[in-house]
Each structure stands twice: as C-alpha cells, then as structure tokens.
Design a protein around this motif. Sequence first.
Motif, short mmCIF file in Angstrom:
data_model
loop_
_atom_site.label_atom_id
_atom_site.label_comp_id
_atom_site.label_asym_id
_atom_site.label_seq_id
_atom_site.Cartn_x
_atom_site.Cartn_y
_atom_site.Cartn_z
N GLY A 53 0.80 -1.21 0.00
CA GLY A 53 0.00 0.00 0.00
C GLY A 53 0.84 1.26 0.00
N THR A 54 0.18 2.34 0.37
CA THR A 54 0.83 3.65 0.42
C THR A 54 1.12 4.02 1.87
OG1 THR A 54 -1.31 4.76 0.51
CG2 THR A 54 -0.37 4.38 -1.68
N PRO A 55 1.99 5.00 2.10
CA PRO A 55 2.32 5.37 3.48
C PRO A 55 1.10 5.76 4.32
CG PRO A 55 3.94 6.30 2.01
CD PRO A 55 2.85 5.72 1.13
N ASP A 56 0.05 6.27 3.68
CA ASP A 56 -1.14 6.66 4.44
C ASP A 56 -2.16 5.52 4.59
OD1 ASP A 56 -2.23 6.48 1.90
OD2 ASP A 56 -2.97 8.55 1.84
N GLY A 57 -1.76 4.30 4.17
CA GLY A 57 -2.62 3.14 4.34
C GLY A 57 -3.54 2.87 3.16
N GLY A 58 -3.43 3.63 2.11
CA GLY A 58 -4.27 3.42 0.94
C GLY A 58 -3.75 2.31 0.04
N LEU A 59 -4.48 2.07 -1.02
CA LEU A 59 -4.07 1.08 -2.01
C LEU A 59 -3.07 1.72 -2.98
CD1 LEU A 59 -7.50 -0.57 -2.88
CD2 LEU A 59 -5.70 -1.49 -1.41
N GLY A 60 -2.06 0.96 -3.37
CA GLY A 60 -1.06 1.44 -4.30
C GLY A 60 0.31 0.90 -3.93
N THR A 61 1.33 1.46 -4.53
CA THR A 61 2.69 1.07 -4.17
C THR A 61 3.49 2.31 -3.79
OG1 THR A 61 3.39 1.15 -6.48
CG2 THR A 61 2.72 -0.99 -5.63
N SER A 62 4.48 2.11 -2.97
CA SER A 62 5.27 3.21 -2.46
C SER A 62 6.75 2.88 -2.55
CB SER A 62 4.90 3.46 -0.99
OG SER A 62 5.87 4.24 -0.35
N ALA A 63 7.48 3.69 -3.31
CA ALA A 63 8.93 3.51 -3.40
C ALA A 63 9.57 3.61 -2.02
CB ALA A 63 9.52 4.55 -4.35
N GLU A 64 9.06 4.50 -1.19
CA GLU A 64 9.63 4.67 0.15
C GLU A 64 9.46 3.42 1.00
OE1 GLU A 64 7.06 7.06 -0.81
OE2 GLU A 64 8.58 8.19 -1.86
N LEU A 65 8.26 2.83 0.96
CA LEU A 65 8.02 1.62 1.75
C LEU A 65 8.84 0.44 1.24
CD1 LEU A 65 4.15 1.79 2.35
CD2 LEU A 65 5.98 2.38 3.95
N ILE A 66 8.98 0.35 -0.07
CA ILE A 66 9.78 -0.74 -0.65
C ILE A 66 11.24 -0.59 -0.26
CG2 ILE A 66 10.59 -1.77 -2.81
CD1 ILE A 66 7.82 -0.82 -4.02
N THR A 67 11.76 0.63 -0.36
CA THR A 67 13.16 0.89 0.00
C THR A 67 13.41 0.59 1.47
OG1 THR A 67 13.35 2.58 -1.72
CG2 THR A 67 14.94 2.68 0.07
N GLU A 68 12.51 1.05 2.31
CA GLU A 68 12.65 0.80 3.75
C GLU A 68 12.62 -0.70 4.05
OE1 GLU A 68 9.94 1.41 7.74
OE2 GLU A 68 9.86 2.98 6.21
N ALA A 69 11.70 -1.42 3.42
CA ALA A 69 11.60 -2.87 3.65
C ALA A 69 12.87 -3.58 3.19
CB ALA A 69 10.38 -3.43 2.92
N ALA A 70 13.39 -3.20 2.02
CA ALA A 70 14.60 -3.84 1.51
C ALA A 70 15.79 -3.59 2.42
CB ALA A 70 14.89 -3.35 0.09
N ARG A 71 15.91 -2.40 2.91
CA ARG A 71 17.02 -2.09 3.83
C ARG A 71 16.86 -2.85 5.15
NH1 ARG A 71 17.26 4.35 2.43
NH2 ARG A 71 18.37 4.10 0.46
N THR A 72 15.63 -3.06 5.57
CA THR A 72 15.35 -3.77 6.81
C THR A 72 15.77 -5.24 6.74
OG1 THR A 72 13.51 -2.31 7.35
CG2 THR A 72 13.49 -4.47 8.40
N VAL A 73 15.57 -5.88 5.59
CA VAL A 73 15.87 -7.31 5.49
C VAL A 73 17.27 -7.62 4.97
CG1 VAL A 73 13.42 -7.88 5.18
CG2 VAL A 73 14.91 -7.64 3.16
N ASP A 74 17.99 -6.61 4.53
CA ASP A 74 19.32 -6.83 3.95
C ASP A 74 20.31 -7.28 5.02
OD1 ASP A 74 21.51 -6.81 2.24
OD2 ASP A 74 21.90 -4.68 2.57
N ARG A 75 20.88 -8.46 4.81
CA ARG A 75 21.92 -9.00 5.69
C ARG A 75 23.22 -9.21 4.95
NH1 ARG A 75 18.13 -7.90 8.21
NH2 ARG A 75 17.14 -8.93 9.96
N GLY A 76 23.27 -8.76 3.70
CA GLY A 76 24.48 -8.90 2.91
C GLY A 76 24.47 -10.03 1.90
N ALA A 77 23.43 -10.85 1.90
CA ALA A 77 23.34 -11.99 0.97
C ALA A 77 22.41 -11.71 -0.19
CB ALA A 77 22.88 -13.23 1.73
N GLY A 78 21.86 -10.52 -0.28
CA GLY A 78 20.93 -10.17 -1.34
C GLY A 78 19.51 -10.08 -0.82
N VAL A 79 18.67 -9.45 -1.63
CA VAL A 79 17.26 -9.27 -1.27
C VAL A 79 16.42 -9.67 -2.45
CG1 VAL A 79 15.49 -7.60 -0.60
CG2 VAL A 79 17.82 -7.37 0.31
#
Length: 146
Positions: A53-79
């Motif tokens: 979704g979007t940062p405000d909880g709506g339907l859609g996609t968010s570059a910011e949320l995707i970037t944050e999620a990818a950085r959160t799960v990155d352990r050095g082996a790829g995402v």
Amino acid sequence: MSAEPAGATAGSAGSPVGVVLVSHSGPVAQSVAVLAAGLAGSGDTVPVAAAGGTPDGGLGTSAELITEAARTVDRGAGVAILVDLGSAVLTVKALIAEGDELPGGARLVDAPFVEGAVAAVVTASTGADLDAVAAAAGEAYGYRKE
C-alpha cells in the motif's frame, strides 16, 4: 523481521537472503509475509518484510516503503523482491535502475506472489544464495492445483 544493514553479495558468509513482499494492499503484503514465514518455520532466521500500500494506508505502491523494507531485510546476501501486480513491478524496476535506493544485490523476482513467497522463504531458510531463492520462487509458476 528486524533490521541490520549490510553490503549485498549473494551467499555472504552464512547470512540469509532477505525477502520483500510488495503488494498494492498493506494487509495483503503483511498476511503473505506471515504465511510464508510460518510455513517455512523460519522464525527470525529469514528476514521477511511487507511493503504494501501507500504510506497513508491506501491502495497502491510506495517507493519509500519498498526501499525501507529492503534495507530492513538486507543482511548482505541479497534481497529477493516479489510483487503482486503491474505497477509494483514498474516501481521496483525504477528503484533498481536508480541504483542507489535499494541495497546492492536487490533483485526483482518473477514469481507468483503467494506461492513464490513461500518458496523463496523456505529456500532462504536453508541458507541458499539469492540465485537459488529466485529460482525456487520462479518455479512456483509450475505448481499445479489439479
């Protein structure tokens, strides 16, 4: 589903591949993340994050949320990034093309969303590298239900 930033080469010394699930709906992304982690029995061994979704909880996609999620799960082996629908694909492709938004080693994986997510997390839980995780997720296209 905690954070620990790192570089990102596949197969990094025992670090698991991270998995990001991108949906147009926050609840769908979160539910699939819980399902995949639960079925894999991975507990906290495989970092999985939902970017829905979007940062405000709506339907859609968010570059910011995707970037944050990818950085959160990155352990050095790829995402491995799995998406649900067309504009999510476009958003992830744009982020990858920019080159500095996502961690190095982040990859858009062509796979069905639910089955691919389960296959990706199960495979990542075995210590497999990003290529194997992506391949397993993609093979989920062949799962027959008849």
